[in-house]
Design a protein around this motif. Structure first.
Motif, PDB file in Angstrom:
ATOM      1  N   ARG A   1      -6.103  21.450  29.972  1.00 14.80           N
ATOM      2  CA  ARG A   1      -6.254  20.403  31.030  1.00 14.80           C
ATOM      3  C   ARG A   1      -4.942  19.819  31.441  1.00 14.80           C
ATOM      4  O   ARG A   1      -4.847  19.768  32.872  1.00 14.80           O
ATOM      5  N   GLU A   2      -4.033  19.784  30.692  1.00 17.71           N
ATOM      6  CA  GLU A   2      -2.767  19.480  31.323  1.00 17.71           C
ATOM      7  C   GLU A   2      -2.054  20.313  32.269  1.00 17.71           C
ATOM      8  O   GLU A   2      -1.454  20.172  32.922  1.00 17.71           O
ATOM      9  N   ASP A   3      -2.356  21.706  31.790  1.00 18.62           N
ATOM     10  CA  ASP A   3      -1.837  22.749  32.526  1.00 18.62           C
ATOM     11  C   ASP A   3      -2.610  22.763  33.915  1.00 18.62           C
ATOM     12  O   ASP A   3      -1.875  22.946  34.749  1.00 18.62           O
ATOM     13  N   LEU A   4      -3.834  22.638  33.877  1.00 20.25           N
ATOM     14  CA  LEU A   4      -4.531  22.544  35.014  1.00 20.25           C
ATOM     15  C   LEU A   4      -4.148  21.477  36.021  1.00 20.25           C
ATOM     16  O   LEU A   4      -4.183  21.545  37.100  1.00 20.25           O
ATOM     17  N   GLU A   5      -3.975  20.071  35.362  1.00 22.12           N
ATOM     18  CA  GLU A   5      -3.436  19.327  36.347  1.00 22.12           C
ATOM     19  C   GLU A   5      -2.145  19.281  36.753  1.00 22.12           C
ATOM     20  O   GLU A   5      -1.976  18.678  38.051  1.00 22.12           O
TER      21      GLU A   5
ATOM     22  N   VAL B   1     -18.421  25.116  32.437  1.00 20.76           N
ATOM     23  CA  VAL B   1     -18.641  23.776  32.070  1.00 20.76           C
ATOM     24  C   VAL B   1     -17.524  22.920  32.005  1.00 20.76           C
ATOM     25  O   VAL B   1     -17.283  21.911  32.444  1.00 20.76           O
ATOM     26  N   TYR B   2     -16.225  23.643  31.629  1.00 19.47           N
ATOM     27  CA  TYR B   2     -15.096  22.938  31.401  1.00 19.47           C
ATOM     28  C   TYR B   2     -14.570  22.556  32.651  1.00 19.47           C
ATOM     29  O   TYR B   2     -14.085  21.504  32.901  1.00 19.47           O
ATOM     30  N   ARG B   3     -14.519  23.666  33.637  1.00 17.28           N
ATOM     31  CA  ARG B   3     -13.738  23.616  34.858  1.00 17.28           C
ATOM     32  C   ARG B   3     -14.609  22.415  35.743  1.00 17.28           C
ATOM     33  O   ARG B   3     -14.189  21.523  36.392  1.00 17.28           O
ATOM     34  N   SER B   4     -15.951  22.354  35.488  1.00 18.91           N
ATOM     35  CA  SER B   4     -16.852  21.513  36.411  1.00 18.91           C
ATOM     36  C   SER B   4     -16.983  19.876  35.715  1.00 18.91           C
ATOM     37  O   SER B   4     -17.211  19.078  36.323  1.00 18.91           O
TER      38      SER B   4
ATOM     39  N   PRO C   1     -14.933  17.972  26.206  1.00 16.81           N
ATOM     40  CA  PRO C   1     -14.636  18.305  24.909  1.00 16.81           C
ATOM     41  C   PRO C   1     -14.038  17.169  24.198  1.00 16.81           C
ATOM     42  O   PRO C   1     -13.471  16.360  24.758  1.00 16.81           O
ATOM     43  N   SER C   2     -14.448  17.109  23.039  1.00 17.33           N
ATOM     44  CA  SER C   2     -13.850  16.003  22.118  1.00 17.33           C
ATOM     45  C   SER C   2     -12.702  16.451  21.313  1.00 17.33           C
ATOM     46  O   SER C   2     -12.992  16.917  20.110  1.00 17.33           O
TER      47      SER C   2
END
Length: 124
Positions: A115-119, A99-102, A107-108
């Motif tokens: 997310r920063e690392d993935l970007e 769910v996070y990846r899609s 997330p609040s």
């Protein structure tokens, strides 16, 4: 004497599991975010499934029945508890990660290092 202690300890664990199921169901309907609801569902699965099975395995050991009955019944309960203990966290993690990846449910959080690392192109 020890048989009664085992029996009542097992029944207490079954009761604790029931209480955890009730708390998890209240949390599931009261919480708003997907991830906190997933946490409440995991608490219900682990606490409401694992503890009662362990309690049943202990309570059966305190019964006045044949040894083979105690061994089979406790063994089945312990195998079921082990499957729950191994499967529920792995399944919950896989569901949350998917769910996070899609980005189906955001997330609040204030800071999202993943997310920063993935970007940046990091792989996790």
């Amino acid at each position: 004497m020890i048989d009664a202690l085992l029996f009542y300890l097992g029944i207490a664990l079954v009761f604790v599991g029931g209480v955890m199921d009730i708390i998890a169901s209240i949390g599931f309907f009261k919480l708003k975010d997907f991830y906190t609801r997933l946490h409440a569902a995991t608490i219900g699965s682990m606490g409401g499934g694992f503890y009662p099975l362990i309690g049943i395995a202990i309570a059966v050991l305190g019964l006045d029945v044949e040894f083979w009955f105690k061994a089979i019944f406790s063994g089945i309960a312990l195998v079921g508890a082990a499957i729950i203990a191994l499967g529920v966290p792995a399944g919950t993690h896989a569901l949350a990660r998917g769910v996070y990846r899609s980005r189906e449910a955001e997330p609040s959080v204030v800071v999202d290092r993943l997310r920063e690392d993935l970007e940046r192109g990091g792989r996790r």
